[in-house]
Design an enzyme around this catalytic site. Structure first.
Site, mmCIF file in Angstrom:
data_model
loop_
_atom_site.group_PDB
_atom_site.id
_atom_site.type_symbol
_atom_site.label_atom_id
_atom_site.label_comp_id
_atom_site.label_asym_id
_atom_site.label_seq_id
_atom_site.Cartn_x
_atom_site.Cartn_y
_atom_site.Cartn_z
ATOM 1 N N CYS A 10 1.898 -52.942 25.281
ATOM 2 C CA CYS A 10 0.898 -53.626 25.870
ATOM 3 C C CYS A 10 1.184 -53.707 27.515
ATOM 4 O O CYS A 10 2.094 -52.971 28.164
ATOM 5 C CB CYS A 10 0.448 -54.684 25.232
ATOM 6 N N ASN A 13 3.817 -57.325 28.069
ATOM 7 C CA ASN A 13 4.871 -57.656 26.812
ATOM 8 C C ASN A 13 4.779 -59.329 26.650
ATOM 9 O O ASN A 13 5.936 -59.531 26.369
ATOM 10 C CB ASN A 13 5.950 -56.818 26.995
ATOM 11 N N CYS A 15 1.782 -60.832 25.158
ATOM 12 C CA CYS A 15 0.721 -61.538 24.260
ATOM 13 C C CYS A 15 0.786 -60.642 23.150
ATOM 14 O O CYS A 15 1.137 -60.810 21.889
ATOM 15 C CB CYS A 15 -0.686 -61.529 25.007
ATOM 16 N N ARG A 16 0.121 -59.316 23.166
ATOM 17 C CA ARG A 16 -0.238 -58.403 22.167
ATOM 18 C C ARG A 16 0.700 -57.701 21.417
ATOM 19 O O ARG A 16 0.841 -57.896 20.347
ATOM 20 C CB ARG A 16 -1.424 -57.541 22.622
ATOM 21 N N SER A 17 1.756 -56.947 22.560
ATOM 22 C CA SER A 17 2.766 -56.174 21.974
ATOM 23 C C SER A 17 3.633 -57.126 21.243
ATOM 24 O O SER A 17 4.238 -56.750 20.239
ATOM 25 C CB SER A 17 3.247 -55.181 22.938
ATOM 26 N N ASP A 133 -7.300 -57.916 25.432
ATOM 27 C CA ASP A 133 -6.474 -58.726 25.992
ATOM 28 C C ASP A 133 -6.875 -60.230 26.133
ATOM 29 O O ASP A 133 -7.545 -60.545 26.682
ATOM 30 C CB ASP A 133 -6.025 -58.208 27.562
#
Length: 171
Positions: A10, A13, A15-17, A133
């Site tokens: 993401c 690095n 939140c999402r990934s 995001d």
């Protein structure tokens, strides 16, 4: 045969990934798959930081532990050491394609939500394949983080099925 290697990517690095890393690692372990899972960001904003506290809380609420994460930036040399590079949105996929040193590396890039059985027939440019995001969610309830976890979980089962076809199951 060595473990199948996956990197989730993401922006920062945090939140999402890292959430995808934690969820898919857990699901792959539950399925008995020999998989190495990590994550990174396209940018260096948060290198060395832990996961966003709201992501850690959303993971905890869903039964996962995201407390051990340390953010890092994706390095194009990592293409050689990974079997699959999973982008969280189309912007990340574009950046990764630009970094890919060759067609073999570029062929390793997929969007996470393309593994969601409800979305697998969408064109690769469809915005519904993006995991939005949640970083700028300032609501007290952090709804966008909860939605992020739900989207990752929906894709994780399809990804685990994909991995089961490509990995050895430990004895």
């Amino acid at each position: 045969m060595s473990a199948y290697r996956i990197c989730f990517v993401c922006t920062g690095n945090i939140c999402r990934s890292p959430s995808a890393e934690v969820i898919v690692r857990a699901r792959a372990q539950d399925a008995g798959l020999d998989v190495d899972v990590d994550s990174a960001g396209t940018d260096s904003y948060h290198v060395g930081d832990g996961a966003d506290e709201r992501a850690v809380q959303a993971l905890k609420n869903a039964g996962y532990d995201g407390t051990r994460h340390v953010a890092r930036q994706f390095d194009e040399d990592w293409f050689a050491g990974r079997d699959l590079i999973v982008a969280m949105d189309r912007g990340h996929a574009r950046i990764l394609h630009a970094l890919a040193p060759d067609e073999e590396s570029a062929a390793k890039i997929r969007l996470l939500r393309s593994f969601d059985p409800d979305l697998e027939d969408l064109d690769h440019d469809d915005r519904r394949l993006d995991v939005p995001d949640p970083y700028y969610d300032r609501s007290a309830e952090n709804h966008e983080f909860t939605e992020m976890i739900e989207q990752i979980e929906a894709a994780a089962d399809g990804l685990v099925d994909f991995l089961a076809e490509r990995t050895e199951h430990p004895a």
